[in-house]
Design a protein around this motif. Structure first.
Motif, PDB file in Angstrom:
ATOM      1  N   CYS A  33       0.665  -1.106  -0.100  1.00  0.00           N
ATOM      2  CA  CYS A  33       0.288  -0.131   0.093  1.00  0.00           C
ATOM      3  C   CYS A  33       1.006   1.257   0.209  1.00  0.00           C
ATOM      4  O   CYS A  33       1.508   1.208   1.312  1.00  0.00           O
ATOM      5  CB  CYS A  33      -0.968  -0.220   1.019  1.00  0.00           C
ATOM      6  SG  CYS A  33      -2.173   1.257   1.016  1.00  0.00           S
ATOM      7  N   PHE A  35      -0.092   4.065   0.206  1.00  0.00           N
ATOM      8  CA  PHE A  35      -0.222   5.055   1.343  1.00  0.00           C
ATOM      9  C   PHE A  35       0.628   5.590   2.396  1.00  0.00           C
ATOM     10  O   PHE A  35       1.210   6.193   3.201  1.00  0.00           O
ATOM     11  CB  PHE A  35      -1.754   5.399   2.122  1.00  0.00           C
ATOM     12  CG  PHE A  35      -2.954   5.850   1.260  1.00  0.00           C
ATOM     13  CD1 PHE A  35      -2.154   6.325  -0.028  1.00  0.00           C
ATOM     14  CD2 PHE A  35      -3.714   4.863   0.386  1.00  0.00           C
ATOM     15  CE1 PHE A  35      -2.582   7.071  -1.147  1.00  0.00           C
ATOM     16  CE2 PHE A  35      -4.963   5.302  -0.081  1.00  0.00           C
ATOM     17  CZ  PHE A  35      -4.700   6.330  -0.721  1.00  0.00           C
ATOM     18  N   GLY A  36       1.206   4.189   2.717  1.00  0.00           N
ATOM     19  CA  GLY A  36       2.206   3.944   4.093  1.00  0.00           C
ATOM     20  C   GLY A  36       2.199   4.520   5.570  1.00  0.00           C
ATOM     21  O   GLY A  36       3.211   4.843   5.762  1.00  0.00           O
ATOM     22  N   CYS A  37       0.933   4.677   6.129  1.00  0.00           N
ATOM     23  CA  CYS A  37       0.917   4.927   7.368  1.00  0.00           C
ATOM     24  C   CYS A  37       1.590   4.109   8.500  1.00  0.00           C
ATOM     25  O   CYS A  37       1.801   3.513   8.928  1.00  0.00           O
ATOM     26  CB  CYS A  37      -0.580   4.872   8.122  1.00  0.00           C
ATOM     27  SG  CYS A  37      -1.790   4.635   6.402  1.00  0.00           S
ATOM     28  N   TYR A  39       1.216   4.001  11.436  1.00  0.00           N
ATOM     29  CA  TYR A  39       0.393   3.387  12.038  1.00  0.00           C
ATOM     30  C   TYR A  39      -0.026   1.915  12.036  1.00  0.00           C
ATOM     31  O   TYR A  39       0.054   0.667  12.197  1.00  0.00           O
ATOM     32  CB  TYR A  39      -0.553   4.114  12.896  1.00  0.00           C
ATOM     33  CG  TYR A  39      -1.550   4.459  11.980  1.00  0.00           C
ATOM     34  CD1 TYR A  39      -1.753   3.765  11.735  1.00  0.00           C
ATOM     35  CD2 TYR A  39      -1.745   5.739  11.835  1.00  0.00           C
ATOM     36  CE1 TYR A  39      -3.527   4.231  10.464  1.00  0.00           C
ATOM     37  CE2 TYR A  39      -2.734   6.389  11.188  1.00  0.00           C
ATOM     38  CZ  TYR A  39      -3.571   5.607  10.696  1.00  0.00           C
ATOM     39  OH  TYR A  39      -4.077   5.778   9.305  1.00  0.00           O
ATOM     40  N   CYS A  40       0.310   1.522  10.633  1.00  0.00           N
ATOM     41  CA  CYS A  40      -0.474   0.499   9.566  1.00  0.00           C
ATOM     42  C   CYS A  40       0.061  -0.696   9.965  1.00  0.00           C
ATOM     43  O   CYS A  40       1.542  -1.224   9.569  1.00  0.00           O
ATOM     44  CB  CYS A  40      -0.102   0.481   8.211  1.00  0.00           C
ATOM     45  SG  CYS A  40      -0.382  -1.154   7.110  1.00  0.00           S
ATOM     46  N   TRP A  55       7.952  -1.066   3.821  1.00  0.00           N
ATOM     47  CA  TRP A  55       6.664  -0.873   3.887  1.00  0.00           C
ATOM     48  C   TRP A  55       5.989   0.339   2.750  1.00  0.00           C
ATOM     49  O   TRP A  55       6.223   1.908   2.629  1.00  0.00           O
ATOM     50  CB  TRP A  55       5.528  -1.234   5.203  1.00  0.00           C
ATOM     51  CG  TRP A  55       4.248  -0.933   5.191  1.00  0.00           C
ATOM     52  CD1 TRP A  55       3.108  -0.025   5.329  1.00  0.00           C
ATOM     53  CD2 TRP A  55       3.348  -1.604   4.382  1.00  0.00           C
ATOM     54  NE1 TRP A  55       2.289  -0.131   5.686  1.00  0.00           N
ATOM     55  CE2 TRP A  55       1.873  -1.427   4.553  1.00  0.00           C
ATOM     56  CE3 TRP A  55       3.758  -3.095   3.535  1.00  0.00           C
ATOM     57  CZ2 TRP A  55       1.299  -1.837   3.731  1.00  0.00           C
ATOM     58  CZ3 TRP A  55       1.650  -3.616   3.358  1.00  0.00           C
ATOM     59  CH2 TRP A  55       1.368  -3.646   3.726  1.00  0.00           C
ATOM     60  N   SER A  90      -5.402  -5.323   4.377  1.00  0.00           N
ATOM     61  CA  SER A  90      -3.931  -5.147   4.295  1.00  0.00           C
ATOM     62  C   SER A  90      -3.632  -4.278   3.532  1.00  0.00           C
ATOM     63  O   SER A  90      -2.574  -4.870   3.397  1.00  0.00           O
ATOM     64  CB  SER A  90      -2.930  -6.183   4.165  1.00  0.00           C
ATOM     65  OG  SER A  90      -3.926  -7.212   3.778  1.00  0.00           O
ATOM     66  N   THR A  91      -4.656  -3.453   2.771  1.00  0.00           N
ATOM     67  CA  THR A  91      -3.815  -3.126   1.738  1.00  0.00           C
ATOM     68  C   THR A  91      -5.351  -1.983   1.622  1.00  0.00           C
ATOM     69  O   THR A  91      -6.657  -1.583   2.343  1.00  0.00           O
ATOM     70  CB  THR A  91      -4.030  -3.939   0.447  1.00  0.00           C
ATOM     71  OG1 THR A  91      -3.394  -3.150  -0.809  1.00  0.00           O
ATOM     72  CG2 THR A  91      -5.020  -4.146  -0.583  1.00  0.00           C
ATOM     73  N   ASP A  92      -4.979  -0.856   0.992  1.00  0.00           N
ATOM     74  CA  ASP A  92      -6.090  -0.001   0.684  1.00  0.00           C
ATOM     75  C   ASP A  92      -6.360  -0.472  -0.675  1.00  0.00           C
ATOM     76  O   ASP A  92      -6.280  -0.141  -1.958  1.00  0.00           O
ATOM     77  CB  ASP A  92      -6.109   1.150   0.594  1.00  0.00           C
ATOM     78  CG  ASP A  92      -6.919   2.313   0.453  1.00  0.00           C
ATOM     79  OD1 ASP A  92      -8.046   2.552  -0.097  1.00  0.00           O
ATOM     80  OD2 ASP A  92      -7.583   3.541   1.748  1.00  0.00           O
ATOM     81  N   ARG A 124      -9.528   4.599   2.691  1.00  0.00           N
ATOM     82  CA  ARG A 124      -9.586   6.022   2.845  1.00  0.00           C
ATOM     83  C   ARG A 124      -9.046   7.125   1.783  1.00  0.00           C
ATOM     84  O   ARG A 124      -8.487   8.021   1.702  1.00  0.00           O
ATOM     85  CB  ARG A 124      -8.417   6.641   3.959  1.00  0.00           C
ATOM     86  CG  ARG A 124      -6.721   6.320   3.370  1.00  0.00           C
ATOM     87  CD  ARG A 124      -5.827   5.980   4.319  1.00  0.00           C
ATOM     88  NE  ARG A 124      -5.958   4.909   5.535  1.00  0.00           N
ATOM     89  CZ  ARG A 124      -5.938   4.788   6.449  1.00  0.00           C
ATOM     90  NH1 ARG A 124      -5.554   5.625   7.373  1.00  0.00           N
ATOM     91  NH2 ARG A 124      -6.801   3.789   6.348  1.00  0.00           N
TER      92      ARG A 124
END
Ligand code: SF4
Length: 274
Positions: A33, A35-37, A39-40, A55, A90-92, A124
């Protein structure tokens, strides 16, 4: 960024762990993903642990996802199974590559022909509004809810924790459009981040329900994964330590109840249930 197109052997994964509360399957059109947040929790799962790349820097796009979906759901139906899908765990499903690859869109198309009993779309990304035409058709065939993550109303905070994710105003605009199209919407305040007292108001009129989750109760490991990801230190570095609180969800619910009725507010797992 490393982007690979792959052929997946399976697309519906049996639900277990955090999803084992009413879902039968999770569906991830991509692995990885962008977006790599920060807190993911996927950063702590084997899918990332055994990769060399960091990640947020790689994506495997499951180009045959809709063909496999058709086969798998027909098989499950033959055996008389219920199918309640969480897309995605586990992805967007609407990260930027989706604009071109249209893998999630092709899955929705396949679902219109072969609907599951229930589908929750967790994203998101405002890109989901591109598919409102298909969502409107799908909601006539199965239970459907769109859950949009909105962790805070502060853009400065979003930029600290999820700098590569879409802006909060764009997510709210997308929620408004989806709701206007008659599709059930949820705001996933997940994980709740430092916000202003007026945060609840940004959802007004745009959502049917609000689910509140935190880094300590919602990481699938009672806060241990969030600790491993260095979240307490990140909060501290930005002067947010008082927000890293095991009671944050209780305080948040109390605050949101000043603005919304009880039956609109959910906490953690119960909020994501079908
Ligand atoms: S959008 Fe979801 S899957 Fe992607 S990095 Fe953020 S939390 Fe992880």
């Amino acid at each position: 960024m490393e982007i690979k197109s792959i052929s997946s052997k399976k697309i519906l994964t049996e639900a277990k762990g955090f999803l084992d509360f009413g879902y039968t399957h999770s569906l991830n059109p991509y692995a990885g993903c962008v977006f790599g947040c920060s807190y993911c929790y996927v950063r702590e799962l084997p899918i990332q642990k055994f990769r060399e790349q960091q990640w947020g820097t790689w994506i495997d796009a499951k180009s045959n996802a809709s063909d496999i979906y058709r086969k798998e759901i027909l098989n499950l139906r033959k055996r008389g199974k219920f199918v309640r899908i969480f897309m995605s765990s586990s992805t967007d499903p609407y990260q930027p590559i989706e604009r071109k690859s249209e893998i999630t869109r092709s899955l929705l198309d396949a679902m219109i022909d072969h609907p599951p009993d229930f589908l929750l779309i967790q994203t998101r990304s405002p890109l989901i509004t591109r598919d409102i035409d298909l969502l409107v058709q799908l909601k006539e065939k199965c239970g459907l809810r769109v859950s949009m993550t909105v962790e805070t109303d502060r853009e400065d905070v979003r930029k600290i924790f999820a700098p590569h994710a879409p802006s909060i105003p764009l997510r709210i605009k997308a929620l408004a459009e989806i709701k206007k199209a008659g599709i059930a919407t949820q705001a996933a305040v997940s994980p709740m981040l430092p916000c202003t007292p007026d945060f609840p108001l940004i959802f007004s009129g745009h959502v049917d329900r609000i689910c509140i989750d935190t880094l300590t109760i919602g990481d699938g490991a009672e806060g241990r994964r969030s600790k491993k990801l260095g979240m307490p230190q990140l909060f501290e570095a930005h002067g947010f330590s008082k927000w890293y609180d095991t009671n944050l969800h209780r305080k948040a619910v109390k605050h949101f109840l000043k603005f919304y009725p009880q039956d609109m507010i959910f906490v953690s797992q119960e909020g994501f249930a079908p």
